[in-house]
Scaffold this motif. Structure first.
Motif, PDB file in Angstrom:
ATOM      1  N   ARG A   1       6.320   8.105   8.161  1.00  0.00           N
ATOM      2  CA  ARG A   1       5.005   8.009   7.530  1.00  0.00           C
ATOM      3  C   ARG A   1       4.712   6.571   7.111  1.00  0.00           C
ATOM      4  O   ARG A   1       3.593   6.074   7.279  1.00  0.00           O
ATOM      5  CB  ARG A   1       4.956   8.946   6.324  1.00  0.00           C
TER       6      ARG A   1
ATOM      7  N   SER B   1       0.820  -1.209   0.000  1.00  0.00           N
ATOM      8  CA  SER B   1       0.000   0.000   0.000  1.00  0.00           C
ATOM      9  C   SER B   1       0.859   1.266   0.000  1.00  0.00           C
ATOM     10  O   SER B   1       0.333   2.362  -0.203  1.00  0.00           O
ATOM     11  CB  SER B   1      -0.921   0.010   1.232  1.00  0.00           C
ATOM     12  N   LEU B   2       2.160   1.113   0.215  1.00  0.00           N
ATOM     13  CA  LEU B   2       3.072   2.254   0.260  1.00  0.00           C
ATOM     14  C   LEU B   2       3.513   2.663  -1.134  1.00  0.00           C
ATOM     15  O   LEU B   2       3.515   1.856  -2.074  1.00  0.00           O
ATOM     16  CB  LEU B   2       4.316   1.906   1.090  1.00  0.00           C
TER      17      LEU B   2
ATOM     18  N   GLU C   1       3.917   4.405  10.167  1.00  0.00           N
ATOM     19  CA  GLU C   1       2.578   4.689  10.684  1.00  0.00           C
ATOM     20  C   GLU C   1       1.507   4.042   9.811  1.00  0.00           C
ATOM     21  O   GLU C   1       0.535   3.467  10.318  1.00  0.00           O
ATOM     22  CB  GLU C   1       2.360   6.201  10.749  1.00  0.00           C
ATOM     23  N   ARG C   2       1.706   4.104   8.511  1.00  0.00           N
ATOM     24  CA  ARG C   2       0.710   3.519   7.608  1.00  0.00           C
ATOM     25  C   ARG C   2       0.675   2.001   7.734  1.00  0.00           C
ATOM     26  O   ARG C   2      -0.404   1.399   7.765  1.00  0.00           O
ATOM     27  CB  ARG C   2       1.016   3.912   6.165  1.00  0.00           C
TER      28      ARG C   2
ATOM     29  N   ASP D   1      -1.047   1.122  10.962  1.00  0.00           N
ATOM     30  CA  ASP D   1      -2.497   1.288  10.874  1.00  0.00           C
ATOM     31  C   ASP D   1      -3.134   0.136  10.108  1.00  0.00           C
ATOM     32  O   ASP D   1      -4.210  -0.345  10.474  1.00  0.00           O
ATOM     33  CB  ASP D   1      -2.835   2.615  10.188  1.00  0.00           C
ATOM     34  N   ARG D   2      -2.468  -0.311   9.031  1.00  0.00           N
ATOM     35  CA  ARG D   2      -3.026  -1.396   8.229  1.00  0.00           C
ATOM     36  C   ARG D   2      -3.040  -2.719   8.999  1.00  0.00           C
ATOM     37  O   ARG D   2      -3.851  -3.597   8.719  1.00  0.00           O
ATOM     38  CB  ARG D   2      -2.209  -1.569   6.942  1.00  0.00           C
TER      39      ARG D   2
END
Length: 270
Positions: free
Chosen positions: A130, A91-92, A133-134, A137-138
């Motif tokens: 960043r 997703s990055l 963190e992403r 969260d996922r």
């Protein structure tokens, strides 16, 4: 084996690991490493740590060359994965994904990883924070607790939150459970079998499975009910009384193990 070859062989396990993560598969990754080794060994007279032009053949430089080969071929990693961790990484943005892999998988210092990616160190700090963190969260599960005993429900909720996951609510009956599931779309349920008002957690699990696939972990004082009814496929069972370690291990397995229905949805039609 000459000195330069020995130097490269020391890096080989790391190169293969990174290349496989970079490309999204073992065959593609190993092919990329092979091309890199061929490039490095063209000049048998090269000194250890340098190629025929005297260029740096440090581990970081080899990672950089793997990236360049991947980009020059116009290839990108397979963006679909059955594994939640890989799916989160995909997703990055690609440069953020590579930065994350170099620091978290390959254990490179951030400054070295930034150098590999030809990225200013200050920018690398921001992008890595960043990306982390992403990914975090996922990988944070939203968990529904279906338990009519308030003390046990509280204990389960504290365990879930202590792991960094989110509790979307506690239900004591089938109607409450279905309503919470519809509202919050949880990723996992911790399910008692004997519920309030004579409701049964097995029926709740079956209805949730009918509506949409939801992994369930049964936490019950009646651990044999599923096997007696031939319904072991509905989910693993943790007998009461339980320990927090048992709950934590079961949640971790559920969160990080892809499920057949989810895998089919992710991969699409063949």
């Amino acid at each position: 084996m000459d000195q330069n070859t020995r130097h490269l062989m020391e890096h080989l396990p790391y190169l293969r690991r990174y290349a496989r993560a970079l490309t999204g598969g073992p065959a593609q990754g190993d092919a990329l490493v092979t091309r890199t080794l061929e490039w490095c060994l063209e000049d048998k007279g090269a000194q250890a740590g340098t190629d025929q032009t005297g260029a740096d053949l440090s581990r970081g430089a080899l990672y950089r060359h793997l990236n360049h080969l991947q980009d020059s071929a116009g290839q990108s990693a397979t963006r679909v994965s059955r594994h939640p961790v890989e799916a989160a990484l995909y997703s990055l943005d690609e440069s953020d994904r590579r930065l994350y892999l170099l620091v978290n998988l390959e254990d490179l210092p951030l400054a070295d990883a930034a150098s590999v990616l030809e990225m200013p160190p200050e920018e690398a700090v921001e992008r890595l924070n960043r990306a982390r963190e992403r990914v975090r969260d996922r990988l944070t599960a939203t968990i529904l607790i279906v338990e009519d005993d308030a003390i046990i429900a509280f204990d389960l909720a504290e365990t879930v939150r202590g792991m960094g996951h989110t509790v979307c609510g506690n239900a004591a009956t089938m109607d409450e459970a279905l309503a919470l599931a519809a509202e919050h779309n949880p990723t996992l349920a911790l399910m008692d079998i004997r519920l309030a008002e004579g409701d049964n957690g097995i029926e709740v699990a079956r209805e949730l499975r009918r509506q949409r696939f939801l992994p369930v972990i049964f936490v019950t004082a009646f651990p044999d009910e599923l096997s007696k009814r031939g319904l072991e496929h509905l989910g693993p069972v943790i007998p009461k009384p339980f320990t927090r370690e048992q709950i934590e291990q079961a949640i971790t397995r559920a969160v990080f193990t892809p499920h057949p229905e989810e895998a089919k949805m992710a991969l699409g039609p063949h």
